[in-house]
Design a protein around this motif. Structure first.
Motif, PDB file in Angstrom:
ATOM      1  N   LEU A 194     -15.221  -2.789   9.410  1.00  0.00           N
ATOM      2  CA  LEU A 194     -13.793  -3.112   9.440  1.00  0.00           C
ATOM      3  C   LEU A 194     -13.036  -2.278   8.421  1.00  0.00           C
ATOM      4  O   LEU A 194     -11.999  -1.688   8.712  1.00  0.00           O
ATOM      5  CB  LEU A 194     -13.583  -4.589   9.098  1.00  0.00           C
ATOM      6  N   ARG A 195     -13.592  -2.265   7.220  1.00  0.00           N
ATOM      7  CA  ARG A 195     -12.923  -1.595   6.123  1.00  0.00           C
ATOM      8  C   ARG A 195     -12.799  -0.100   6.393  1.00  0.00           C
ATOM      9  O   ARG A 195     -11.740   0.485   6.270  1.00  0.00           O
ATOM     10  CB  ARG A 195     -13.719  -1.835   4.846  1.00  0.00           C
ATOM     11  N   GLU A 196     -13.894   0.511   6.779  1.00  0.00           N
ATOM     12  CA  GLU A 196     -13.895   1.954   6.965  1.00  0.00           C
ATOM     13  C   GLU A 196     -13.068   2.354   8.192  1.00  0.00           C
ATOM     14  O   GLU A 196     -12.303   3.311   8.152  1.00  0.00           O
ATOM     15  CB  GLU A 196     -15.347   2.446   7.072  1.00  0.00           C
ATOM     16  N   SER A 197     -13.210   1.579   9.276  1.00  0.00           N
ATOM     17  CA  SER A 197     -12.446   1.895  10.482  1.00  0.00           C
ATOM     18  C   SER A 197     -10.952   1.775  10.216  1.00  0.00           C
ATOM     19  O   SER A 197     -10.163   2.648  10.594  1.00  0.00           O
ATOM     20  CB  SER A 197     -12.823   0.942  11.624  1.00  0.00           C
ATOM     21  N   THR A 198     -10.576   0.687   9.547  1.00  0.00           N
ATOM     22  CA  THR A 198      -9.162   0.487   9.239  1.00  0.00           C
ATOM     23  C   THR A 198      -8.648   1.595   8.331  1.00  0.00           C
ATOM     24  O   THR A 198      -7.542   2.097   8.511  1.00  0.00           O
ATOM     25  CB  THR A 198      -8.945  -0.891   8.578  1.00  0.00           C
ATOM     26  N   ALA A 199      -9.476   1.991   7.367  1.00  0.00           N
ATOM     27  CA  ALA A 199      -9.048   3.044   6.447  1.00  0.00           C
ATOM     28  C   ALA A 199      -8.798   4.344   7.201  1.00  0.00           C
ATOM     29  O   ALA A 199      -7.786   5.014   6.986  1.00  0.00           O
ATOM     30  CB  ALA A 199     -10.105   3.253   5.363  1.00  0.00           C
ATOM     31  N   LEU A 200      -9.690   4.690   8.118  1.00  0.00           N
ATOM     32  CA  LEU A 200      -9.535   5.931   8.883  1.00  0.00           C
ATOM     33  C   LEU A 200      -8.284   5.889   9.752  1.00  0.00           C
ATOM     34  O   LEU A 200      -7.489   6.834   9.784  1.00  0.00           O
ATOM     35  CB  LEU A 200     -10.763   6.151   9.769  1.00  0.00           C
ATOM     36  N   LEU A 201      -8.114   4.755  10.436  1.00  0.00           N
ATOM     37  CA  LEU A 201      -6.966   4.622  11.334  1.00  0.00           C
ATOM     38  C   LEU A 201      -5.662   4.620  10.548  1.00  0.00           C
ATOM     39  O   LEU A 201      -4.663   5.227  10.948  1.00  0.00           O
ATOM     40  CB  LEU A 201      -7.095   3.342  12.158  1.00  0.00           C
ATOM     41  N   THR A 202      -5.671   3.926   9.405  1.00  0.00           N
ATOM     42  CA  THR A 202      -4.476   3.839   8.568  1.00  0.00           C
ATOM     43  C   THR A 202      -4.082   5.217   8.049  1.00  0.00           C
ATOM     44  O   THR A 202      -2.910   5.589   8.092  1.00  0.00           O
ATOM     45  CB  THR A 202      -4.733   2.898   7.377  1.00  0.00           C
ATOM     46  N   GLU A 231      -6.163  -7.287   4.822  1.00  0.00           N
ATOM     47  CA  GLU A 231      -4.799  -7.631   4.446  1.00  0.00           C
ATOM     48  C   GLU A 231      -4.184  -6.667   3.448  1.00  0.00           C
ATOM     49  O   GLU A 231      -3.017  -6.344   3.539  1.00  0.00           O
ATOM     50  CB  GLU A 231      -4.728  -9.073   3.913  1.00  0.00           C
ATOM     51  N   HIS A 232      -4.977  -6.217   2.483  1.00  0.00           N
ATOM     52  CA  HIS A 232      -4.343  -5.339   1.491  1.00  0.00           C
ATOM     53  C   HIS A 232      -4.274  -3.892   1.952  1.00  0.00           C
ATOM     54  O   HIS A 232      -3.624  -3.075   1.344  1.00  0.00           O
ATOM     55  CB  HIS A 232      -5.040  -5.465   0.133  1.00  0.00           C
ATOM     56  N   MET A 233      -4.942  -3.594   3.058  1.00  0.00           N
ATOM     57  CA  MET A 233      -4.929  -2.212   3.539  1.00  0.00           C
ATOM     58  C   MET A 233      -3.751  -1.927   4.459  1.00  0.00           C
ATOM     59  O   MET A 233      -3.428  -0.777   4.720  1.00  0.00           O
ATOM     60  CB  MET A 233      -6.225  -1.911   4.298  1.00  0.00           C
ATOM     61  N   VAL A 234      -3.128  -2.984   4.986  1.00  0.00           N
ATOM     62  CA  VAL A 234      -2.072  -2.778   5.972  1.00  0.00           C
ATOM     63  C   VAL A 234      -0.703  -3.112   5.376  1.00  0.00           C
ATOM     64  O   VAL A 234      -0.614  -3.680   4.289  1.00  0.00           O
ATOM     65  CB  VAL A 234      -2.327  -3.651   7.222  1.00  0.00           C
ATOM     66  N   ASP A 235       0.368  -2.744   6.089  1.00  0.00           N
ATOM     67  CA  ASP A 235       1.713  -2.957   5.563  1.00  0.00           C
ATOM     68  C   ASP A 235       2.248  -4.341   5.887  1.00  0.00           C
ATOM     69  O   ASP A 235       3.053  -4.895   5.157  1.00  0.00           O
ATOM     70  CB  ASP A 235       2.669  -1.911   6.141  1.00  0.00           C
ATOM     71  N   ALA A 253       5.097 -13.906   9.647  1.00  0.00           N
ATOM     72  CA  ALA A 253       4.657 -12.809   8.787  1.00  0.00           C
ATOM     73  C   ALA A 253       4.163 -13.412   7.484  1.00  0.00           C
ATOM     74  O   ALA A 253       4.872 -14.178   6.847  1.00  0.00           O
ATOM     75  CB  ALA A 253       5.813 -11.851   8.526  1.00  0.00           C
ATOM     76  N   VAL A 254       2.925 -13.117   7.092  1.00  0.00           N
ATOM     77  CA  VAL A 254       2.453 -13.604   5.803  1.00  0.00           C
ATOM     78  C   VAL A 254       2.514 -12.493   4.760  1.00  0.00           C
ATOM     79  O   VAL A 254       2.391 -12.730   3.577  1.00  0.00           O
ATOM     80  CB  VAL A 254       1.017 -14.175   5.873  1.00  0.00           C
ATOM     81  N   LYS A 255       2.697 -11.272   5.243  1.00  0.00           N
ATOM     82  CA  LYS A 255       2.902 -10.160   4.333  1.00  0.00           C
ATOM     83  C   LYS A 255       3.735  -9.142   5.078  1.00  0.00           C
ATOM     84  O   LYS A 255       3.505  -8.914   6.269  1.00  0.00           O
ATOM     85  CB  LYS A 255       1.556  -9.549   3.941  1.00  0.00           C
ATOM     86  N   ASN A 256       4.717  -8.572   4.416  1.00  0.00           N
ATOM     87  CA  ASN A 256       5.514  -7.545   5.073  1.00  0.00           C
ATOM     88  C   ASN A 256       6.135  -6.636   4.029  1.00  0.00           C
ATOM     89  O   ASN A 256       7.002  -7.050   3.277  1.00  0.00           O
ATOM     90  CB  ASN A 256       6.607  -8.177   5.941  1.00  0.00           C
ATOM     91  N   ARG A 257       5.647  -5.415   3.974  1.00  0.00           N
ATOM     92  CA  ARG A 257       6.193  -4.478   2.991  1.00  0.00           C
ATOM     93  C   ARG A 257       7.576  -4.000   3.383  1.00  0.00           C
ATOM     94  O   ARG A 257       8.270  -3.399   2.584  1.00  0.00           O
ATOM     95  CB  ARG A 257       5.271  -3.264   2.858  1.00  0.00           C
ATOM     96  N   PHE A 258       7.984  -4.264   4.615  1.00  0.00           N
ATOM     97  CA  PHE A 258       9.274  -3.745   5.075  1.00  0.00           C
ATOM     98  C   PHE A 258      10.238  -4.837   5.492  1.00  0.00           C
ATOM     99  O   PHE A 258      11.171  -4.588   6.233  1.00  0.00           O
ATOM    100  CB  PHE A 258       9.072  -2.799   6.261  1.00  0.00           C
TER     101      PHE A 258
END
Ligand code: TYD
Ligand code: MG
Length: 455
Positions: A194-202, A231-235, A253-258
């Motif tokens: 999960l971590r690595e795939s998300t990192a690559l896609l992000t 959660e901390h890898m996405v916006d 939304a439980v987290k939203n940087r925008f």
């Protein structure tokens, strides 16, 4: 000091540890630690204290000199989804949409993407369903079929390759738990993957300015599998709420940087897919034709909209094995315990020997303290077996010394209640409107005792 090397990761909470153990020290789950796949250090950017840094250094700015462009937003194709996102999808941002299996994540994204694709280049990648299944659903829902590009793929490398060629502006991965990268020797769905795939896609999304939407399944315990990791890898992180057997689906939304995190998007699941509920203020009422004990309507506020929510309480003699049950559905269970203590101490009403259950109707979650007064009045109503007036509306926070505190936007809540035919309102004194609202009798209270006096 030697650097600690983490070699194991908890599949439940994502906590890292250096040694294997039978139980996770962070979340106390058993047999969840798995070896972390070795991710070799990336070339070029290695630094050690002895050698210094070789490479291009990042520039340092003062804030006012930082170059930036106003974030570009594109509509997701559905207004309620845009509302939760804070106005639409941001270019180069990554959004995680989580929820129980079967709650409607794929349906929502298929609907939204087919519409978005009419304006933008969108790519929908499914790792769970076959293309035929996706196409069949789109056909049945009578969605525009002409523009959205779909692909069934689970390899991150292949996905990135295709995305390089097709250059979509919006890309959906349904779901992140089914994809895997060859860089990690572990099964798909595990935390390392999960971590690595998300990192690559992000990284790809940020570099190419693609809006990326990841679907994530929630485990029974209500957390995304490997939640902390994602959660901390996405916006932005959006969660689906709602009960399977209820028509309504909420997205929060439980987290939203925008954008703000308090907006709620509301949909109804129909046989023709998800329909947006543009005016949701009265959908959370079960309203029995005759008044019943333990039921009361409150006005809450979700983001920018007032919502009428029915609060139900059931107080019943405890089974007598010594443990009293305090169960809250859609409300805060810890707060219920505190409220019952206030009720006993400051109003002399005791629930000793009684089980107390409270529920917010329709599967909605009421997170604000403005529900306090409604909860306690419903509890008292159930305890005494006496129904409250049908036309009564209540809101207010209850303090530890039995005082009733005001809530934000009181006037607006009262006007909404009036619109739906309520004629009496027990509200915190400070929320009483200065000029009267036609047809609505206001009963302002300062203490819990006064509120009980009013009913
Ligand atoms: P789905 O989007 O497949 O859920 P997820 O991707 O979150 O796992 O939702 C499927 C559920 O929605 C399924 O139980 C049936 C229901 N549904 C409807 O009621 N009406 C519809 O038009 C569709 C497409 C699904
Ligand atoms: Mg799905």
């Amino acid at each position: 000091m030697a650097k600690v090397r983490f070699s194991y990761v908890c599949q439940e909470c994502g906590a890292l540890s250096a040694q294997w153990a039978g139980q996770c020290t962070s979340c106390a789950a058993w047999n969840t630690l798995q070896a972390l796949a070795d991710t070799a250090p990336r070339s070029g950017r290695q630094r050690t204290q002895q050698q210094g840094f070789s490479g291009v250094l990042s520039p340092v700015h003062t804030l006012e000199n930082v170059p930036f462009s106003e974030e570009q937003r594109r509509s997701s194709g559905m207004t309620e989804l845009d509302r939760v996102l804070g106005g639409g999808l941001v270019e180069g941002s990554v959004v995680l949409i989580g929820g129980d299996p079967g709650i409607g994540k794929s349906t929502l994204l298929l609907q939204s993407m087919t519409h978005l694709a009419l304006q933008e280049k969108a790519l929908y990648i499914t790792g769970e369903e076959s293309l035929a299944q996706v196409a069949m659903r789109a056909r049945r829902l009578e969605l525009p079929l002409g523009q959205l590009q779909v692909m069934a793929e689970v390899s991150v490398e292949a996905i990135l390759e295709v995305a390089q060629q097709h250059k979509p502006t919006v890309m959906v991965i349904d779901s992140i738990q089914t994809v895997f990268t060859e860089q990690v020797q572990a099964a798909a769905g595990g935390v390392s993957q999960l971590r690595e795939s998300t990192a690559l896609l992000t990284r790809f999304a940020k570099q190419q300015g693609v809006s990326l939407i990841l679907v994530g399944h929630v485990t029974k315990e209500g957390a995304l599998a490997g939640p902390r990791v994602l959660e901390h890898m996405v916006d932005a992180v959006l969660y689906f709420e709602g009960e399977q057997d209820s028509r309504y689906r909420m997205i929060r939304a439980v987290k939203n940087r925008f954008g703000a995190v308090n907006e709620l998007g509301i949909f109804a699941m129909t046989d023709r897919g998800l329909k947006e509920v543009a005016n949701p203020s009265a959908i959370f009422l079960s309203r029995f034709p005759v008044p019943i004990a333990g039921s009361l309507v409150m006005v809450t506020r979700e983001g920018s909209r007032p919502l009428l929510v029915e609060i139900q309480a059931l107080v019943d003699q405890s089974g007598g094995n010594g443990t009293l049950r305090r169960v809250a559905v859609g409300l805060d269970a810890n707060r219920l315990g505190m409220l019952l203590a206030v009720l006993h101490r400051h109003a002399g009403v005791s629930c000793a020997g009684q089980d107390v259950f409270i529920n917010a109707v329709g599967g909605v979650k009421v997170v604000e303290t403005g529900a306090d007064l409604a909860v306690l009045l419903a509890v008292v109503s159930s305890l005494k077996g006496r129904a409250l007036a049908h036309d009564l509306i209540v809101f207010g926070e209850v303090g530890l010394s039995g005082e009733i505190r005001p809530v934000a936007n009181g006037q607006e809540r009262l006007r909404e209640a009036r619109k739906h035919g309520f004629t009496r309102a027990i509200v915190p004194k400070a929320n009483a409107p200065r000029s009267p609202i036609a047809g609505l009798e206001i009963l302002p209270v300062m203490t819990l005792q006064e509120a009980l006096g009013q009913i």
